[in-house]
Write an enzyme that holds these catalytic residues in place. Sequence first.
Site, short mmCIF file in Angstrom:
data_model
loop_
_atom_site.label_atom_id
_atom_site.label_comp_id
_atom_site.label_asym_id
_atom_site.label_seq_id
_atom_site.Cartn_x
_atom_site.Cartn_y
_atom_site.Cartn_z
N GLU A 30 0.85 -1.21 0.00
CA GLU A 30 0.00 0.00 0.00
C GLU A 30 0.88 1.26 0.00
O GLU A 30 1.95 1.27 0.63
CB GLU A 30 -0.83 -0.06 1.30
N LYS A 100 -9.43 2.96 -1.92
CA LYS A 100 -9.69 2.21 -0.68
C LYS A 100 -11.00 2.65 -0.03
O LYS A 100 -11.21 3.86 0.22
CB LYS A 100 -8.52 2.42 0.29
N CYS A 133 -5.37 -3.31 2.16
CA CYS A 133 -5.09 -3.41 3.60
C CYS A 133 -6.34 -3.62 4.46
O CYS A 133 -6.93 -4.68 4.45
CB CYS A 133 -4.29 -2.19 4.04
N VAL A 160 -0.69 -2.94 10.50
CA VAL A 160 -0.10 -2.75 11.82
C VAL A 160 -0.69 -3.71 12.86
O VAL A 160 -0.01 -4.09 13.80
CB VAL A 160 -0.24 -1.28 12.30
C1 ACM Z 1 -4.15 -0.16 6.98
O1 ACM Z 1 -5.24 -0.18 6.41
N1 ACM Z 1 -3.11 0.42 6.43
C2 ACM Z 1 -3.97 -0.82 8.27
#
Ligand code: ACM
Length: 254
Positions: A30, A100, A133, A160
């Site tokens: 990402e 996203k 992510c 994370v």
């Molecule tokens: C994330 O979506 N970068 C944890």
Amino acid sequence: MGDLAGNMRKVESLLGSAKVNGVDVLVLPELANSGYVFNSRDEAIGLSEEVPAGPFSKLLQTFSKQDRLVVSGICEREGTNLYNSAAALGNGKLLATYHKVHLFNREGEWFLPGDKEPPVFEYGGFKFGLMICFDWAFPEMARVLTLKGAQVILHPANLVLPYCQNAMITRSVENRVFTATANRIGRERSMTFSGVSQVTSPRGEVLVRVGAMDEGLFWVDVNPSDADDKMITEYNHVLNDRRPMIYKRLTRVS
Ligand code: ACM
């Protein structure tokens, strides 16, 4: 972190290395052009680019010209809007972009959330889907991609929390698809990224899982058509056995 030239050099050296010979599909993490942790929207804007006109996109495009598909997270500027995006480039063409949908932590301070279904596109006779992510925490995303025909879900990440890699095994099993999560390692400002990039199979096998600090190119040979077998037992089909009328509340907005 915020080092456009350094990030570009790093990706350029990976894409130019002999190791990528023979790789048909490559997934990068990402926000691979910009880094993840911004102090302000202005800072994020300064590290963004237009897709596919920007220099990072062009680098990916050049790489993809040699009969390859590359997917990367990109900090994308579109007019005055900023998105946490994924772009898919194959054979020199932009095949899909995705904004996203589920923004994590402080991302909403700089990015607009995507407002469209995640895309599925064809490459090399197979169907690939994109999510980014934190979308892992919303099983609807992988399901929508599967219903749209994705055989392989390509998943750039800067994770994370420690849950995603195991959750992606479930995403694979409940949809009978492959997933490839390319995660970042190391620290940036206040955040530590968890590494452990992986590839999972429609049967929930972990085909690749690297270490928390492993950096490099990791690969496995798969046949995406294996994802066409949706029978979880001799009698049960993971899509046809759904009972959507029982889950009506899933589509209620509040
Ligand atoms: C994330 O979506 N970068 C944890």
